[in-house]
Design an enzyme around this catalytic site. Structure first.
Site, short mmCIF file in Angstrom:
data_model
loop_
_atom_site.label_atom_id
_atom_site.label_comp_id
_atom_site.label_asym_id
_atom_site.label_seq_id
_atom_site.Cartn_x
_atom_site.Cartn_y
_atom_site.Cartn_z
N ASP A 91 -5.53 -0.03 7.88
CA ASP A 91 -6.44 -0.99 8.51
C ASP A 91 -7.75 -1.08 7.73
O ASP A 91 -8.30 -2.16 7.56
CB ASP A 91 -6.72 -0.59 9.97
CG ASP A 91 -5.44 -0.47 10.77
OD1 ASP A 91 -4.47 -1.19 10.43
OD2 ASP A 91 -5.39 0.33 11.71
N THR A 139 0.86 -1.19 0.00
CA THR A 139 0.00 0.00 0.00
C THR A 139 0.90 1.24 0.00
O THR A 139 1.84 1.34 0.79
CB THR A 139 -0.96 0.00 1.21
OG1 THR A 139 -0.21 -0.16 2.41
CG2 THR A 139 -1.96 -1.14 1.12
O1 RIB Z 1 -3.12 1.71 12.27
C1 RIB Z 1 -3.54 2.63 13.22
C2 RIB Z 1 -3.50 2.03 14.58
O2 RIB Z 1 -2.16 1.72 14.89
C3 RIB Z 1 -3.95 2.91 15.70
O3 RIB Z 1 -5.32 2.78 15.95
C4 RIB Z 1 -3.04 2.52 16.86
O4 RIB Z 1 -3.73 1.99 17.95
C5 RIB Z 1 -2.06 1.53 16.28
O5 RIB Z 1 -2.40 0.22 16.53
#
Ligand code: RIB
Length: 310
Positions: free
Chosen positions: A252, A220
């Site tokens: 995510d 990505t």
């Molecule tokens: O990818 C973002 C996340 O990375 C955040 O929410 C933080 O908690 C870390 O895990």
């Protein structure tokens, strides 16, 4: 409805919106601070849930006020907490996040209770793997939990994804046989030794990661989109031009949505475009888990931007 298993982290996020990033030894006056639900695992699970999958989250929290915020999130979302165990041995994981006006972020993660999630807790959910369609993991939990998830996924013939974030030394052979490895540019450079600056360097880096045993690699690249190499050839897929206000959790969003796309058997290019749309929408909102878009919004963007109707 397809079933996505996420073995991953749950964090209490402290997001600080700042005019610029601080440098070592410097104090910077920030604009605001927001406490929220995060953790790469939980963000990915929320993205998968809002993208229309039955989502099984396997994780661990401490016995503290931070876990209460996470519990509230799961209740509000209607997501099951059946496999989220509570430990007295560590505090809930946390993320300290700086976000600048361009939406870029820098994050410090403390694994806490996530780090003590092991093969034992994953094994307790072994029955879920029999009816799952995909398994998604990251690197914020104990390595034995990831290895057990891989073993159960492979035993049951389910696609297995590792989002290798955050980058750190990993056990020998961890990436061997994974169906999809999904680093961002930084993680890609760490694991391949190649800095990605364009399509040619992306191809070289992906090749190195394929040599580590991953069947497919997806890098990505933020605003530049994603690069794919693997069983379906290779391709660069541009992303949308939506304006970012907070990039926390964009990766995510991508991973949670991509897992759903895999579970639904989408063609690879459609899957990447669908995941791009989910990530693009997430950065138009503040926060991590709470910024994840819903399926109808993502499908609309997929149609408007790429001309694809699911
Ligand atoms: O990818 C973002 C996340 O990375 C955040 O929410 C933080 O908690 C870390 O895990």
């Amino acid at each position: 409805m397809k079933k996505v298993i996420v073995v991953g982290s749950l964090n209490f996020d402290i997001a600080v919106y700042t005019p610029r990033f601080s440098t070592p030894g410097e104090s910077v006056l920030g604009n605001s601070v927001v406490l929220g639900v995060g953790g790469k695992g939980s963000n990915q699970a929320t993205a998968a849930h809002r993208s229309g999958a039955e989502t099984v989250m396997i994780g661990q929290v401490g016995r503290d006020f931070m876990a209460e915020l996470l519990h509230k999130h799961y209740l509000e979302e209607g997501m099951s907490e059946r496999y989220i165990t509570v430990t007295d041995k560590a505090e809930t994981g946390s993320g300290v996040i700086e976000i600048d006006p361009s939406g870029q972020n820098s994050i410090i993660v403390v694994k806490g209770a996530n780090g003590t999630l092991s093969d034992i807790e994953v094994m307790k959910a072994a029955d879920e793997f029999r009816s799952a369609d995909v398994v998604l993991t990251q690197l914020e939990t104990g390595f034995s939990s990831i290895e057990k998830a891989k073993e159960l996924a492979q035993e049951n013939g389910i696609p297995f994804i590792i989002n290798p974030a955050p980058h750190q030394p990993v056990p020998e052979g961890l990436f061997d046989g994974v169906d999809y490895l999904t680093p961002n540019e930084t993680e890609c450079e760490y694991f391949s030794g190649i800095r990605v600056t364009d399509e040619t360097s992306a191809e070289a880096a992906a090749e190195k990661l394929l040599e580590k045993g991953a069947k497919n690699v997806i890098i990505t690249l933020g605003k530049s989109g994603v690069y794919y190499a693997g069983q379906k050839g290779c391709m660069m897929v541009p992303t949308t031009d939506l304006k970012s206000v907070d990039s926390t959790g964009a990766g995510d969003a991508f991973n949670g949505a991509f897992a759903v796309a895999v579970s639904e058997g989408m063609e690879i290019e459609t899957a990447l475009k669908f995941a791009n749309c989910v990530a693009s929408l997430s950065v138009t909102r503040y926060g991590a888990s709470k910024a994840m878009p819903y399926r109808a919004e993502s499908e609309k963007l997929l149609k408007d931007y790429y001309g694809i109707t699911l």
